[in-house]
Design an enzyme around this catalytic site. Structure first.
Site, PDB file in Angstrom:
ATOM      1  N   THR A 131      44.797  40.448  37.929  1.00 37.64           N
ATOM      2  CA  THR A 131      44.922  41.768  38.533  1.00 37.64           C
ATOM      3  C   THR A 131      45.884  42.636  37.744  1.00 37.64           C
ATOM      4  O   THR A 131      46.882  42.155  37.220  1.00 37.64           O
ATOM      5  CB  THR A 131      45.420  41.643  39.988  1.00 37.64           C
ATOM      6  OG1 THR A 131      44.572  40.750  40.699  1.00 37.64           O
ATOM      7  CG2 THR A 131      45.420  42.989  40.687  1.00 37.64           C
ATOM      8  N   THR A 149      40.879  44.274  39.468  1.00 34.94           N
ATOM      9  CA  THR A 149      41.045  42.835  39.361  1.00 34.94           C
ATOM     10  C   THR A 149      39.732  42.138  39.048  1.00 34.94           C
ATOM     11  O   THR A 149      38.660  42.621  39.424  1.00 34.94           O
ATOM     12  CB  THR A 149      41.619  42.250  40.671  1.00 34.94           C
ATOM     13  OG1 THR A 149      41.888  40.854  40.490  1.00 34.94           O
ATOM     14  CG2 THR A 149      40.646  42.411  41.828  1.00 34.94           C
ATOM     15  N   ILE A 150      39.846  41.027  38.320  1.00 32.79           N
ATOM     16  CA  ILE A 150      38.720  40.094  38.194  1.00 32.79           C
ATOM     17  C   ILE A 150      39.040  38.822  38.978  1.00 32.79           C
ATOM     18  O   ILE A 150      38.337  37.835  38.900  1.00 32.79           O
ATOM     19  CB  ILE A 150      38.397  39.774  36.717  1.00 32.79           C
ATOM     20  CG1 ILE A 150      39.622  39.249  35.984  1.00 32.79           C
ATOM     21  CG2 ILE A 150      37.824  41.001  36.029  1.00 32.79           C
ATOM     22  CD1 ILE A 150      39.342  38.798  34.558  1.00 32.79           C
ATOM     23  N   ASN A 151      40.172  38.877  39.717  1.00 34.15           N
ATOM     24  CA  ASN A 151      40.587  37.880  40.702  1.00 34.15           C
ATOM     25  C   ASN A 151      41.310  36.679  40.101  1.00 34.15           C
ATOM     26  O   ASN A 151      42.415  36.382  40.505  1.00 34.15           O
ATOM     27  CB  ASN A 151      39.420  37.400  41.568  1.00 34.15           C
ATOM     28  CG  ASN A 151      39.872  36.985  42.955  1.00 34.15           C
ATOM     29  OD1 ASN A 151      40.808  37.556  43.494  1.00 34.15           O
ATOM     30  ND2 ASN A 151      39.215  35.999  43.537  1.00 34.15           N
ATOM     31  N   GLU A 170      35.147  37.668  43.024  1.00 38.52           N
ATOM     32  CA  GLU A 170      35.702  38.111  44.298  1.00 38.52           C
ATOM     33  C   GLU A 170      35.155  37.326  45.485  1.00 38.52           C
ATOM     34  O   GLU A 170      35.743  37.332  46.567  1.00 38.52           O
ATOM     35  CB  GLU A 170      35.442  39.609  44.511  1.00 38.52           C
ATOM     36  CG  GLU A 170      36.120  40.511  43.503  1.00 38.52           C
ATOM     37  CD  GLU A 170      37.624  40.335  43.478  1.00 38.52           C
ATOM     38  OE1 GLU A 170      38.225  40.132  44.547  1.00 38.52           O
ATOM     39  OE2 GLU A 170      38.202  40.387  42.389  1.00 38.52           O
ATOM     40  N   GLY A 222      48.108  38.913  43.598  1.00 37.97           N
ATOM     41  CA  GLY A 222      47.386  38.196  44.638  1.00 37.97           C
ATOM     42  C   GLY A 222      47.931  38.473  46.016  1.00 37.97           C
ATOM     43  O   GLY A 222      48.188  39.613  46.394  1.00 37.97           O
TER      44      GLY A 222
END
Length: 278
Positions: A131, A149-151, A170, A222
Site C-alpha cells: 500500500t 494498494t495491491i494488498n 483484494e 494494512g
C-alpha cells in the site's frame, strides 16, 4: 469468482463522508468499503475530551492515552463491517459515539464484547507492504488525498502482459470478516453475498477548518492505517503538535481486546506500559 461477477461489477462514485469536530473543523473521509466511517467514529468518541493540557502531567498522559486506546478498540472492531453501507449511519451517529464514551472507564481489560456496539464481528491482522499513500496540497488550494494498494507486497503474484501492472489480491480482505479463512486458503462463495466488496482500512482524508486551514492526510500499513491516521489527527488537532511531529510520533493500535505499540511509544508518551496495556 465467476465471469458473471466481473461483468456485473461497477465502479461507484460517491460523496465523501463528513463530520464537524468541535463546531470548527470538518473532516472528509471515504465511505464503504474504505475505512472513513471508522476513522470518523473514533474522532467523534474523543471529540471534546482531548486538548493540549491533556498531556501536561504523567497522570494525565496515562489517562489520555488510555482513553485513545479505548476509542481505537471501539472503532477498529467495525473494520469488517465496512463493506456494508447500512453500517455507516450508526457509526456516524452521536448516539453511538455517546454510548462508546459512557463505556470508557478506568479498566483496559474488558472482553471484546464490551466494544461490540452493533453486532458480532471479527478482526484479522494484516501487515501489508503493498500500500502507498500520497497527500497533495497545491498553491491554489486544491487538495488530493489518495491511497492505492495491491494488498500484499506483490499483490496476487499475477501481472498483466500487456501493461506490466501487478494485479491486486483484494479478495483476501474478505478474511477480515471471516476469521476462519486465512489468506491463501480456498475461499468458498458461501462466505460472501452477491456484490459484496472486501472491506479496507484505507482512509484518505481532508480536514478543513472554518478559517480555511487544511490538513490532507492518510496512510499505508494494512490494519494499522485507521489507528495511525486517527492518532496523527489527534496529535495535530488536539495536542498541538507540529505536522512533522504529529505524523512521525509512534502510535498504538488495537486488535480485539489487545493494545499494540509501535517502537519507542513509551519514550514520547511518558507512559508506563504496565499501566496502559492491561
Amino acid at each position: 469468482m465467476s465471469l458473471e461477477d466481473l461483468k456485473a461489477y461497477k465502479a461507484e462514485v460517491s460523496s465523501a463522508l463528513n463530520i464537524t469536530l468541535n463546531s470548527h473543523t470538518t473532516v472528509f473521509s471515504p465511505g464503504p468499503p474504505m475505512g472513513g466511517a471508522v476513522l470518523l467514529f473514533i474522532l467523534k468518541i474523543l471529540e471534546g475530551k482531548l486538548h493540549e493540557a491533556s498531556l501536561a502531567t504523567p497522570e494525565e498522559r496515562v489517562e489520555t492515552y488510555h482513553r485513545i486506546a479505548e476509542a481505537l478498540k471501539f472503532g477498529n472492531i467495525y473494520v469488517s463491517l465496512l463493506s456494508l453501507q447500512e453500517a455507516v449511519g450508526p457509526m456516524l451517529s452521536d448516539e453511538l459515539a455517546q454510548l462508546a464514551r459512557h463505556r470508557i472507564d478506568a479498566r483496559g481489560d474488558h472482553p471484546l464484547t464490551h466494544y461490540n456496539l452493533l453486532e458480532p464481528i471479527y478482526n484479522h491482522r494484516y501487515k501489508s507492504k503493498g500500500t502507498s499513500h500520497v497527500s497533495v496540497l497545491a498553491a491554489d488550494g486544491s487538495a488530493v488525498s489518495a491511497t492505492s494498494t495491491i494488498n500484499y507486497p506483490f499483490g496476487s503474484f499475477v501481472y498483466s502482459n500487456q501493461t506490466g501492472i501487478i494485479l491486486n489480491n483484494e479478495l483476501a480482505d474478505f478474511c477480515i470478516a471471516n476469521k476462519s479463512i486465512k489468506p491463501g486458503e480456498y475461499y468458498h462463495p458461501q462466505y460472501k453475498t452477491q456484490g459484496e466488496k472486501p472491506p479496507s482500512a484505507m482512509v484518505p482524508s481532508i480536514l478543513i477548518s472554518k478559517t480555511g486551514d487544511m490538513l490532507v492526510i492518510g496512510g499505508a500499513g494494512g490494519a494499522w492505517i485507521v489507528s495511525a491516521t486517527s492518532m496523527a489527527i489527534i496529535n495535530k488537532l488536539w495536542f498541538g503538535y507540529d505536522l512533522e511531529h504529529a505524523i512521525s510520533a509512534p502510535i498504538m493500535h488495537t486488535e480485539g481486546d489487545s493494545i499494540l505499540f509501535e517502537d519507542h511509544f513509551s519514550e514520547v508518551s511518558g507512559l508506563s506500559m504496565g499501566k496502559t496495556c492491561a
